[in-house]
Design an enzyme around this catalytic site. Structure first.
Site, PDB file in Angstrom:
ATOM      1  N   LYS A  39     -14.008  -3.929 -14.603  1.00 16.89           N
ATOM      2  CA  LYS A  39     -13.310  -2.636 -14.772  1.00 16.89           C
ATOM      3  C   LYS A  39     -11.881  -2.735 -14.212  1.00 16.89           C
ATOM      4  O   LYS A  39     -11.554  -3.700 -13.502  1.00 16.89           O
ATOM      5  CB  LYS A  39     -14.089  -1.546 -14.054  1.00 16.89           C
ATOM      6  CG  LYS A  39     -14.196  -1.748 -12.556  1.00 16.89           C
ATOM      7  CD  LYS A  39     -15.108  -0.707 -11.910  1.00 16.89           C
ATOM      8  CE  LYS A  39     -15.269  -0.977 -10.426  1.00 16.89           C
ATOM      9  NZ  LYS A  39     -16.284  -0.099  -9.819  1.00 16.89           N
ATOM     10  N   ARG A 134     -22.537  10.903  -6.218  1.00 14.69           N
ATOM     11  CA  ARG A 134     -21.436  10.720  -7.147  1.00 14.69           C
ATOM     12  C   ARG A 134     -22.017  10.863  -8.544  1.00 14.69           C
ATOM     13  O   ARG A 134     -22.129  11.962  -9.050  1.00 14.69           O
ATOM     14  CB  ARG A 134     -20.768   9.355  -6.893  1.00 14.69           C
ATOM     15  CG  ARG A 134     -19.364   9.286  -7.421  1.00 14.69           C
ATOM     16  CD  ARG A 134     -18.642   7.999  -7.015  1.00 14.69           C
ATOM     17  NE  ARG A 134     -19.265   6.788  -7.546  1.00 14.69           N
ATOM     18  CZ  ARG A 134     -18.758   5.575  -7.399  1.00 14.69           C
ATOM     19  NH1 ARG A 134     -17.627   5.397  -6.721  1.00 14.69           N
ATOM     20  NH2 ARG A 134     -19.356   4.518  -7.910  1.00 14.69           N
ATOM     21  N   TYR A 268      15.381   1.333   4.264  1.00 11.31           N
ATOM     22  CA  TYR A 268      15.401   2.796   4.263  1.00 11.31           C
ATOM     23  C   TYR A 268      14.952   3.376   5.595  1.00 11.31           C
ATOM     24  O   TYR A 268      13.943   2.945   6.165  1.00 11.31           O
ATOM     25  CB  TYR A 268      14.482   3.337   3.169  1.00 11.31           C
ATOM     26  CG  TYR A 268      15.069   3.222   1.779  1.00 11.31           C
ATOM     27  CD1 TYR A 268      16.256   3.866   1.440  1.00 11.31           C
ATOM     28  CD2 TYR A 268      14.416   2.478   0.806  1.00 11.31           C
ATOM     29  CE1 TYR A 268      16.782   3.755   0.159  1.00 11.31           C
ATOM     30  CE2 TYR A 268      14.926   2.364  -0.483  1.00 11.31           C
ATOM     31  CZ  TYR A 268      16.116   3.020  -0.795  1.00 11.31           C
ATOM     32  OH  TYR A 268      16.628   2.910  -2.046  1.00 11.31           O
ATOM     33  N   MET A 316      11.071   0.205  -3.523  1.00 18.29           N
ATOM     34  CA  MET A 316      10.448   0.176  -4.846  1.00 18.29           C
ATOM     35  C   MET A 316      10.423  -1.228  -5.452  1.00 18.29           C
ATOM     36  O   MET A 316       9.425  -1.659  -6.023  1.00 18.29           O
ATOM     37  CB  MET A 316      11.181   1.139  -5.790  1.00 18.29           C
ATOM     38  CG  MET A 316      10.530   1.232  -7.158  1.00 18.29           C
ATOM     39  SD  MET A 316      11.444   2.302  -8.264  1.00 18.29           S
ATOM     40  CE  MET A 316      10.614   3.836  -8.025  1.00 18.29           C
TER      41      MET A 316
HETATM   42  C1  PLP Z   1     -17.201  -1.081  -9.253  1.00 22.15           C
HETATM   43  C2  PLP Z   1     -18.653  -1.044  -9.405  1.00 22.15           C
HETATM   44  C3  PLP Z   1     -19.422  -2.179  -9.085  1.00 22.15           C
HETATM   45  C4  PLP Z   1     -18.824  -3.406  -8.442  1.00 22.15           C
HETATM   46  O1  PLP Z   1     -18.482  -3.094  -7.106  1.00 22.15           O
HETATM   47  P1  PLP Z   1     -17.872  -4.199  -6.131  1.00 22.15           P
HETATM   48  O2  PLP Z   1     -17.868  -3.526  -4.808  1.00 22.15           O
HETATM   49  O3  PLP Z   1     -16.495  -4.465  -6.622  1.00 22.15           O
HETATM   50  O4  PLP Z   1     -18.752  -5.374  -6.216  1.00 22.15           O
HETATM   51  C5  PLP Z   1     -20.775  -2.122  -9.330  1.00 22.15           C
HETATM   52  N1  PLP Z   1     -21.344  -1.016  -9.866  1.00 22.15           N
HETATM   53  C6  PLP Z   1     -20.635   0.088 -10.172  1.00 22.15           C
HETATM   54  C7  PLP Z   1     -21.333   1.282 -10.744  1.00 22.15           C
HETATM   55  C8  PLP Z   1     -19.280   0.121  -9.948  1.00 22.15           C
HETATM   56  O5  PLP Z   1     -18.572   1.221 -10.244  1.00 22.15           O
END
Ligand code: PLP
Length: 372
Positions: A39, A134, A268, A316
């Site tokens: 992802k 969640r 800055y 930046m």
């Molecule tokens: C991101 C995610 C993972 C992987 O998590 P890591 O901590 O990066 O290994 C697994 N399952 C779900 C549902 C996730 O959103």
């Protein structure tokens, strides 16, 4: 003329990290199957850059349809899991065309699936809420959701049904015992594979989870993410001690070197004032590249192979570093912000009060990725 910044991606390290987590898990769960999580543009590494490195995985997990399409275009033929499931009815149809596996975590998604024509059935993962609060069906409605999906299976809309959950505290002392109790109570003897663990649970709880799955005669799918990219999911154990190799090296160059007198401010707000006469190097990398703006003075940066300190505010497009002790610090000198030949991304993250996940996935699109 391109700026001298780039993110080098080590494809061998990607495969080695996958092999490493597979070996750890398989020592407790021989039949283990693996979703490699890609992802957020493969945690910032680039989907097309990583797909072939994860050839040994049984599937790829993500949450963006575009990423799924890119993975198929890159030649990925095995399963693809959409971690947040469909967002609309059109997603469900596209998922069917691309042969995707869908997580279902709320009733509206089951309704969307019900709109599909029978034939060409799709695989689904029903998600149970076990304490993270969640995503997922709460335990008291899980069976009802299961029966609805079973009905879709009988109508040839759904092919296989698996069960998943996600742990809130796999990286801390709380661990996975309580959520797994809820999981077993809710799922009991319903048929179907199980899918449970992120990186932290793969690396710390594979004994316990492997045993539970084997007691229930279940195939277990694991979902490692961050560890594949060579970073640690724990704040008390380093990637190195987990046997993980860094994958991304964020490189740039000095674009200017100047002398600063004792008492003068740098950057800055002048939050840094030179305690003595200093040589300051200016690096072509700033927060618009994804370097964290909250990295404090003292954060390690490597210049010409030597560790030096970041000084002053990250701007930046640039950061300043103290190169007083680096004789070869001239414009054009190599700089490593994190990765091979530099600090660990976990160290930079901790200097900025955050985690490697945020740094890696936050490298912006203006930084070219170079596959090595
Ligand atoms: C991101 C995610 C993972 C992987 O998590 P890591 O901590 O990066 O290994 C697994 N399952 C779900 C549902 C996730 O959103």
């Amino acid at each position: 003329m391109p700026r001298p910044i780039c993110a080098e991606i080590d494809s061998k390290a990607l495969s080695a990290n996958l092999a490493r987590v597979m070996a750890v898990v398989r020592s407790h769960n021989q039949q283990a199957k693996f979703w490699a999580v890609i992802k957020a543009n493969a945690y910032g590494h680039g989907v097309s850059a990583v797909v072939s490195s994860f050839a040994a995985a049984d599937g790829l997990a993500m949450l963006d349809l575009e990423e799924a399409r890119k993975s198929r275009e890159a030649g990925w033929k095995k399963p693809i899991l959409m971690l947040e499931g469909p967002f609309s009815e059109s997603d469900v149809r596209q998922a069917q065309q691309l042969g995707l596996t869908l997580v279902l975590h709320q009733p509206e998604q089951i309704r969307m699936l019900g709109q599909l024509q029978p034939g060409n059935p799709i695989d689904v993962y029903l998600k149970l809420e076990t304490g993270m609060n969640r995503l997922g069906f709460p335990p008291h409605v899980y069976r009802e959701a299961y029966l609805q999906v079973l009905d879709l299976q009988n109508k040839a809309v759904v092919r296989t049904i698996s069960h998943m959950t996600h742990f809130a505290c796999a990286d801390s002392d709380e661990g996975v015992r309580e959520p797994m109790q809820r999981f077993q109570e809710a799922i009991g003897d319903l048929p179907g594979d199980w899918c449970l663990a992120n990186s932290a649970a793969c690396l710390r709880h594979s004994t316990e989870l492997g045993r539970l799955a084997s007691n229930h005669h279940r195939d277990l799918w694991w979902r490692p993410g961050i560890c594949l990219y060579g970073a640690s999911p724990f704040d008390d154990e380093s990637a190195q001690s987990l046997g993980l190799a860094p994958v991304m090296t964020l490189r740039s160059e000095l674009i200017s070197v100047k002398s600063v007198k004792a008492g003068e401010g740098v950057g800055y707000g002048h939050i840094f004032k030179a305690p003595h006469d200093m040589t300051i190097g200016v690096v072509a990398c700033g927060y618009a590249d994804g370097y964290p703006r909250h990295a404090v003075t003292g954060t390690t940066v490597y210049v010409a192979g030597k560790p030096v300190s970041l000084v002053g505010r990250v701007s930046m497009d640039m950061v300043m570093v103290d190169v007083t002790e680096v004789p070869h610090a001239h414009p054009g000198a190599d700089v490593v912000l994190w990765g091979k030949g530099g600090p660990l991304v976990d160290e930079v993250a901790s200097s900025a009060g955050t985690i490697s996940y945020e740094l890696l996935s936050g490298v912006t699109s203006r930084v070219p990725r170079k596959l090595k």
